[in-house]
Write a protein that holds these residues in place. Structure first.
Motif, PDB file in Angstrom:
ATOM      1  N   SER A   1      25.709  31.603  77.814  1.00 33.21           N
ATOM      2  CA  SER A   1      24.801  32.499  78.541  1.00 33.21           C
ATOM      3  C   SER A   1      23.338  32.100  78.369  1.00 33.21           C
ATOM      4  CB  SER A   1      25.019  33.942  78.068  1.00 33.21           C
ATOM      5  OG  SER A   1      24.153  34.827  78.726  1.00 33.21           O
ATOM      6  N   SER A   2      22.900  31.911  77.133  1.00 30.40           N
ATOM      7  CA  SER A   2      21.494  31.542  76.911  1.00 30.40           C
ATOM      8  C   SER A   2      21.200  30.149  77.467  1.00 30.40           C
ATOM      9  CB  SER A   2      21.150  31.600  75.419  1.00 30.40           C
ATOM     10  OG  SER A   2      21.930  30.689  74.670  1.00 30.40           O
ATOM     11  N   ALA A   3      22.181  29.270  77.401  1.00 27.44           N
ATOM     12  CA  ALA A   3      21.995  27.911  77.919  1.00 27.44           C
ATOM     13  C   ALA A   3      21.820  27.905  79.426  1.00 27.44           C
ATOM     14  CB  ALA A   3      23.197  27.040  77.524  1.00 27.44           C
ATOM     15  N   ALA A   4      22.608  28.720  80.134  1.00 23.88           N
ATOM     16  CA  ALA A   4      22.499  28.780  81.591  1.00 23.88           C
ATOM     17  C   ALA A   4      21.130  29.286  82.015  1.00 23.88           C
ATOM     18  CB  ALA A   4      23.601  29.670  82.165  1.00 23.88           C
TER      19      ALA A   4
ATOM     20  N   ALA B   1      16.852  31.005  70.742  1.00 24.87           N
ATOM     21  CA  ALA B   1      17.815  32.071  71.034  1.00 24.87           C
ATOM     22  C   ALA B   1      18.766  32.337  69.886  1.00 24.87           C
ATOM     23  CB  ALA B   1      18.609  31.719  72.294  1.00 24.87           C
ATOM     24  N   CYS B   2      19.263  31.268  69.252  1.00 19.55           N
ATOM     25  CA  CYS B   2      20.318  31.474  68.252  1.00 19.55           C
ATOM     26  C   CYS B   2      20.063  30.756  66.931  1.00 19.55           C
ATOM     27  CB  CYS B   2      21.670  31.057  68.814  1.00 19.55           C
ATOM     28  SG  CYS B   2      21.763  29.346  69.371  1.00 19.55           S
ATOM     29  N   GLY B   3      18.897  30.161  66.781  1.00 16.23           N
ATOM     30  CA  GLY B   3      18.556  29.554  65.508  1.00 16.23           C
ATOM     31  C   GLY B   3      19.047  28.136  65.320  1.00 16.23           C
ATOM     32  N   ALA B   4      19.866  27.647  66.266  1.00 18.07           N
ATOM     33  CA  ALA B   4      20.382  26.284  66.161  1.00 18.07           C
ATOM     34  C   ALA B   4      20.215  25.582  67.502  1.00 18.07           C
ATOM     35  CB  ALA B   4      21.853  26.300  65.749  1.00 18.07           C
ATOM     36  N   GLY B   5      19.645  24.389  67.470  1.00 21.40           N
ATOM     37  CA  GLY B   5      19.365  23.671  68.713  1.00 21.40           C
ATOM     38  C   GLY B   5      20.495  22.774  69.140  1.00 21.40           C
TER      39      GLY B   5
END
Length: 309
Positions: free
Chosen positions: A97-100, A133-137
């Motif tokens: 979701s965050s990637a899109a 968004a989630c702390g990991a790239g």
């Protein structure tokens, strides 16, 4: 006023054996981002729909604005953009979701600026947004959402991303059960170290899956869709996992795994007819255990993010 709108698709990350290094895009589901020129410099997240009010509008926290700002900083450009995000994907679903959102924003911004970058060159900016968004790239969602198809992340330092061959007729069925599984919980059950035996098995399955894609060998793809590192621990967090796996296997699934960190499950199959049969079988299982589920199937998306208008 200048206006650009882009779409970026949902994705499946990990793909069983490819923990943090493999991902693919699907057709029909995703997010939309519209950018409008504004008189004053700087970015502004003006509207977000489809998120039930959960996503931040702060420029330094929203994945769309973080991605675009990383691009502008790289170009040393200051420009005014108003951002409108339409969420087509549920949050925390394991469907990227965050990637899109980040991918759609970057495709739109790239067009807005006259396309200074190829799609692949947008990846570092999308990874920056994922980290916010989630702390990991990680790139296993943003890379296929931007580029489409199956994508392999060979390394991050430096970033080395390879778009793989997609066999004709390969379909994916997505099963999104109606419960929330937090990424932090899904990560917390993983082990810090793995036995050498499991590393060897996993490496063989990754190699087999990549070879199966290029050879269009569906039997090899099926044999390779096995995860001995994350799935044994994460699957216990997902109700009905084993029952669903048995049901879809009986209907011709090449394999089933956890999409990203879950709770969405993915099944690969050869052809649309089997993808539909898999969807029907999974729905029956979820109905029997009293859990709602959203079911979707499509061919693999080889296009990635694109401009709508």
């Amino acid at each position: 006023m200048k206006s650009v709108k882009a779409f970026a698709p949902a994705t499946v990350a990990n793909v069983s054996c490819g923990f943090d290094i493999l991902g693919f895009a699907i057709e029909g589901m995703g997010d939309w981002v519209r950018l409008e020129e504004k008189d004053s410099p700087g970015l502004e997240v003006v509207s977000i729909t489809g998120d039930e009010g959960k996503l931040p509008k702060e420029v330094e926290k929203n994945t769309c604005s973080v991605a675009i700002q990383a691009m502008l900083d790289h170009l040393n450009v200051e420009i005014g953009m108003a951002i409108h995000l339409e969420k087509g994907l549920p949050l925390g679903s394991g469907m990227g979701s965050s990637a899109a959102s980040a991918a759609a924003a970057l495709v739109a911004a790239n067009e807005f600026l006259g396309n200074p970058f190829e799609k692949k060159e947008l990846l570092p900016f999308a990874i920056a947004a994922e980290k916010a968004a989630c702390g990991a790239g990680h790139a296993d969602n943003v890379a296929p959402s931007l580029m489409g198809g199956f994508v392999l992340i060979r390394d991050y330092h430096p970033l080395d991303v390879i778009k793989l061959h997609v066999p004709k007729g390969l379909y994916c069925t997505l099963l999104h059960p109606h419960f929330e599984l937090k990424t932090a919980d899904s990560r917390s059950v993983l082990r810090d170290s793995i036995p050498l035996k499991h590393s060897t098995i996993q490496s063989g399955n990754v190699a087999g899956l990549v070879a199966g894609l290029y050879e269009e060998d569906f039997d090899l793809i099926s044999r390779s869709l096995r995860d001995v590192i994350a799935e044994p621990y994460r699957s216990i967090l997902i109700p009905g996992f084993n029952e669903v796996r048995e049901a879809v296997k009986a209907k011709g699934a090449l394999g089933m795994g956890i999409s990203g960190s879950g709770p969405t499950l993915f099944c690969l199959s050869k052809g649309e007819e089997k993808a539909q049969a898999i969807a029907d079988a999974a729905e029956e299982v979820y109905q029997s255990i009293g859990l709602g589920v959203d079911v979707f199937f499509s061919a693999i998306n080889t296009r990635g993010g694109y401009i709508i208008e």
